[in-house]
Scaffold this motif. Structure first.
Motif, PDB file in Angstrom:
ATOM      1  N   THR A  31      -1.629  22.596  -3.682  1.00  0.00           N
ATOM      2  CA  THR A  31      -1.144  21.876  -4.939  1.00  0.00           C
ATOM      3  C   THR A  31      -2.176  21.073  -5.466  1.00  0.00           C
ATOM      4  OG1 THR A  31      -0.378  19.782  -3.621  1.00  0.00           O
ATOM      5  CG2 THR A  31       1.217  21.454  -3.899  1.00  0.00           C
ATOM      6  N   ARG A  32      -3.501  21.785  -5.625  1.00  0.00           N
ATOM      7  CA  ARG A  32      -4.695  21.025  -5.815  1.00  0.00           C
ATOM      8  C   ARG A  32      -4.873  20.630  -7.169  1.00  0.00           C
ATOM      9  NH1 ARG A  32      -8.742  25.233  -2.789  1.00  0.00           N
ATOM     10  NH2 ARG A  32      -8.276  24.756  -0.780  1.00  0.00           N
ATOM     11  N   ALA A  33      -3.804  21.100  -8.163  1.00  0.00           N
ATOM     12  CA  ALA A  33      -4.083  20.547  -9.453  1.00  0.00           C
ATOM     13  C   ALA A  33      -3.277  19.196  -9.593  1.00  0.00           C
ATOM     14  CB  ALA A  33      -3.564  21.742 -10.234  1.00  0.00           C
ATOM     15  N   LEU A  34      -2.312  19.042  -8.738  1.00  0.00           N
ATOM     16  CA  LEU A  34      -1.538  17.782  -8.785  1.00  0.00           C
ATOM     17  C   LEU A  34      -2.363  16.390  -8.158  1.00  0.00           C
ATOM     18  CD1 LEU A  34       1.491  16.612  -8.603  1.00  0.00           C
ATOM     19  CD2 LEU A  34       1.598  17.439  -6.368  1.00  0.00           C
ATOM     20  N   PRO A  35      -2.281  15.469  -9.206  1.00  0.00           N
ATOM     21  CA  PRO A  35      -3.178  14.313  -8.584  1.00  0.00           C
ATOM     22  C   PRO A  35      -2.219  13.469  -7.987  1.00  0.00           C
ATOM     23  CG  PRO A  35      -2.719  14.138 -10.922  1.00  0.00           C
ATOM     24  CD  PRO A  35      -1.830  15.436 -10.474  1.00  0.00           C
ATOM     25  N   HIS A  80       0.767  -1.199  -0.087  1.00  0.00           N
ATOM     26  CA  HIS A  80      -0.223  -0.172  -0.110  1.00  0.00           C
ATOM     27  C   HIS A  80       0.875   1.181   0.019  1.00  0.00           C
ATOM     28  CE1 HIS A  80      -3.163   2.832   1.547  1.00  0.00           C
ATOM     29  NE2 HIS A  80      -3.923   2.006   0.742  1.00  0.00           N
ATOM     30  N   LYS A  81       0.459   2.189  -0.799  1.00  0.00           N
ATOM     31  CA  LYS A  81       1.262   3.424  -0.717  1.00  0.00           C
ATOM     32  C   LYS A  81       0.445   4.533  -0.458  1.00  0.00           C
ATOM     33  CE  LYS A  81       5.365   1.627  -1.916  1.00  0.00           C
ATOM     34  NZ  LYS A  81       6.581   1.638  -0.977  1.00  0.00           N
ATOM     35  N   TRP A  82       0.502   5.214   0.476  1.00  0.00           N
ATOM     36  CA  TRP A  82      -0.343   6.289   0.949  1.00  0.00           C
ATOM     37  C   TRP A  82      -0.450   7.764   0.442  1.00  0.00           C
ATOM     38  CZ3 TRP A  82      -4.328   6.310   4.007  1.00  0.00           C
ATOM     39  CH2 TRP A  82      -4.674   7.264   4.907  1.00  0.00           C
ATOM     40  N   PHE A  83       0.888   8.272  -0.146  1.00  0.00           N
ATOM     41  CA  PHE A  83       0.807   9.459  -0.812  1.00  0.00           C
ATOM     42  C   PHE A  83       1.810   9.270  -1.956  1.00  0.00           C
ATOM     43  CE2 PHE A  83      -0.254  11.765   2.825  1.00  0.00           C
ATOM     44  CZ  PHE A  83      -0.721  13.049   2.552  1.00  0.00           C
ATOM     45  N   THR A  84       1.085   9.266  -3.427  1.00  0.00           N
ATOM     46  CA  THR A  84       1.864   9.145  -4.452  1.00  0.00           C
ATOM     47  C   THR A  84       1.668  10.216  -5.541  1.00  0.00           C
ATOM     48  OG1 THR A  84       0.212   7.788  -5.589  1.00  0.00           O
ATOM     49  CG2 THR A  84       2.019   6.639  -3.955  1.00  0.00           C
ATOM     50  N   SER A  85       2.505  11.179  -5.684  1.00  0.00           N
ATOM     51  CA  SER A  85       2.451  12.013  -6.620  1.00  0.00           C
ATOM     52  C   SER A  85       3.414  11.707  -7.836  1.00  0.00           C
ATOM     53  CB  SER A  85       2.797  13.380  -6.283  1.00  0.00           C
ATOM     54  OG  SER A  85       2.205  13.811  -5.236  1.00  0.00           O
ATOM     55  N   ALA A  86       3.061  12.043  -9.169  1.00  0.00           N
ATOM     56  CA  ALA A  86       1.706  12.462  -9.580  1.00  0.00           C
ATOM     57  C   ALA A  86       1.373  10.872 -10.208  1.00  0.00           C
ATOM     58  CB  ALA A  86       1.668  13.366 -10.763  1.00  0.00           C
TER      59      ALA A  86
END
Ligand code: MFK
Length: 555
Positions: A264-268, A207-213
């Protein structure tokens, strides 16, 4: 006789930015000082066109991307799991120009040898504040390219590196860097992702909790090949993970959610389940953290340049507004206190830029094999220092910038608050201020960092012989001595750890002062630069900032 207007029809004008390259005299002076003259002549038209677009059309795209957040579509109408991510047109435009303008490629084409990195980072400095932080995927893409240069096999060089460093939007590829898990953000050794052999390769579950982008083409990620023994830290390995198969389906990944972030709202940024992703081992088994440090040391320099980009933009916008806005009978630019605020913002962006661009130059030297051993250690030591210092400065001045607009700056639809929300992440991702302070200690202890810094300061000061700098040289010698006396006087590891953050801030300020002195050797005629150095010498690098835990009542 017309009747008096019953209410005010006054409308405040919006400030407009000028060309962000030609308007930035400091940047031009910097390049004249440190970039070879012939090459500078060659790149000036490119910087000029880019500076114009960052002040105009990119801002419109960034705004559109900010307002139209990415969306996750998990299922199609027939119930099939698709996990598609929809992003805005503005975001796609910002990606396209990043490829075309070589924002990663310039660093790898190396047309200007070791100076290529400075050229590239100057473009990123112009771009970031107008990019809705598309710089984040670029940072990881760049770090991934460097990782492949150093550790990649023929397959990665053919199938990944070429795309990461392409200028063609049709073939340009981006990479993610997936480290963070529910169990640990700073302490990645708590990873719960496991890799099991699958022929020559591996399969990942976890599981990965934060992954950009999540819209990237590939990622570099950490996992254990063995269950750690009870109570032991996991020995992580690094893996290359193509995100989608050739038919577009995900490679053993489920996108559970997109994160709802302050900025960083545009960043998925996604939360992912790895259900059997096919991956390739990169570098030595069990040496994953060391191997991926190549990548995150590059993203930390991007973070630094991004912070400097915000500092510059905060100043440029505040300055553009000051001849427009009137208060108490005159424009605010005429008010002494406002002048002083603007001048502080100017000093902040230029001082932080000196630090960021210096790192870019060291990186260029390291990659082109022209750096001395000392310069390599200095780069390693100053990377966490610059990252943590500039991030905090960006947050401080993004806030000041809102205030220079008064209530208008607090209105979401003015677009102004976005910078503060975005800047707040700079001191968190890629290592928090405290984790980076500890990384500075790691570099000092394991990689000769402090000794390299001492040698750098001594050599720089020895090279200053002009009598007009005698005072500044003397103060800097004293300030350097004070640092080494303080650090040398620390007797326990705990005390060193507790002091590390104060030391890191002091080192950042001292480095900036040293760099001002070096810059002034060629730019003496510009009195503002000299007053910035004198200000810095008088008000920064305060030895009383070394606060012990005992003084704070911490046992
Ligand atoms: C706008 C710009 C954009 C930025 C892009 C944003 C993208 C966001 C997506 C993200 O990925 S956010 C997640 C970022 N996460 C971090 O940055 C993690 C922060 N934590 C740390 O940096 C910790 O210090 C660390 C995870 C490295 C601690 O791990 P360990 O395993 O406890 O470290 P350890 O055991 O001290 O070091 C393992 C090896 O790595 C050692 O080498 P050896 O094996 O040879 O002994 C260390 O010397 C080496 N090492 C650690 N940090 C290093 C390093 N080597 C070089 N440089 C470093 N910085």
């Amino acid at each position: 006789m017309s009747s008096p207007t019953p209410y005010s029809t006054f409308i405040q004008q919006m400030p407009k930015l000028n060309n962000e390259y030609t308007d930035d005299v400091f940047l031009q002076d910097y390049l004249r000082t440190y970039f070879p003259a012939d090459a500078l002549k060659e790149i000036t038209p490119d910087l000029t066109q880019f500076g114009q677009r960052t002040a105009t059309v990119f801002i419109e795209w960034a705004r559109e991307a900010e307002l139209n957040k990415p969306q996750l579509i998990q299922f199609d109408a027939w119930g099939k799991r698709i996990d598609e991510i929809k992003v805005s047109q503005g975001w796609l435009n910002l990606e396209k120009v990043a490829a075309e303008d070589g924002l990663v490629a310039i660093g790898y084409e190396r047309k200007y040898a070791e100076h290529s990195r400075l050229y590239q980072f100057v473009k990123l400095y112009l771009y970031t504040a107008s990019s809705a932080i598309y710089t984040c995927p670029l940072a990881m893409t760049d770090g991934a390219a460097r990782l492949i240069e150093l550790y990649g096999d023929g397959f990665l060089k053919e199938h990944a590196y070429k795309g990461l460093t392409s200028r063609n939007p049709a073939t340009f590829k981006t990479s993610g860097q997936w480290m963070t898990e529910r169990t640990g953000g700073s302490d990645v050794s708590r990873s719960m992702t496991f890799a099991t052999p699958d022929g020559d390769d591996y399969v990942l579950r976890g599981h990965k909790w934060f992954t950009s982008a999540i819209t990237a083409n590939m990622a570099f990620t950490l996992a254990s090949t063995e269950q750690p023994e009870n109570g032991k830290r996991a020995q992580l390995s690094l893996f290359y993970l193509p995100i989608r198969h050739a038919d577009g389906s995900l490679n053993g990944i489920e996108v559970e959610a997109l994160k709802d972030k302050l900025g960083t709202r545009a960043l998925p940024t996604a939360q992912l389940l790895l259900t059997g992703a096919k991956v390739k081992l990169v570098g030595e088994k069990g040496k994953g953290v060391k191997t991926i440090s190549t990548l995150f040391n590059i993203t930390r320099i991007y973070n630094t340049i991004s912070a400097v980009s915000y500092l510059r933009r905060a100043y440029a916008l505040s300055k553009a507004y000051s001849p427009i806005r009137e208060a108490f009978g005159q424009t605010i630019e005429q008010h002494p206190l406002h002048k002083k605020t603007l001048r502080e913002m100017e000093m902040a962006y230029q001082s932080n830029a000196l630090l960021g661009f210096f790192l870019s130059r060291l990186l260029g030297k390291e990659e082109c094999n022209t750096a001395t051993e000392n310069e390599k250690s200095l780069l390693r030591f100053l990377t966490p220092v610059a990252k943590l210092f500039t991030a905090k400065q960006a947050i401080q001045y993004a806030s000041e910038h809102i205030e220079t607009f008064g209530g208008l700056g607090y209105l979401e639809d003015s677009g102004i608050p976005a910078m503060l929300r975005d800047a707040q992440v700079l001191s968190i991702w890629e290592g928090t201020t405290n984790v980076l302070s500890l990384d500075m200690l790691r570099a000092a202890e394991k990689e000769n960092g402090l000794a390299a810094f001492k040698e750098f300061a001594a050599a720089l000061l020895n090279n200053v012989s002009a009598p007009e700098f005698a005072f500044q040289k003397n103060v800097l010698q004293q300030k350097t001595k004070a640092l080494f006396e303080f650090v040398g006087g620390i007797s326990s590891t705990d005390a060193l750890v507790a002091a590390s953050r104060d030391v890191a801030f002091y080192v950042a300020e001292l480095t900036i002062a040293l760099l001002w002195l070096d810059f002034l050797k060629t730019n003496y005629g510009q009195s503002n630069y000299l007053s910035t150095l004198n200000y810095w010498l008088k008000y920064k690098m305060n030895e009383s900032s070394f606060v012990s835990t005992a003084e704070l009542g911490i046992k």
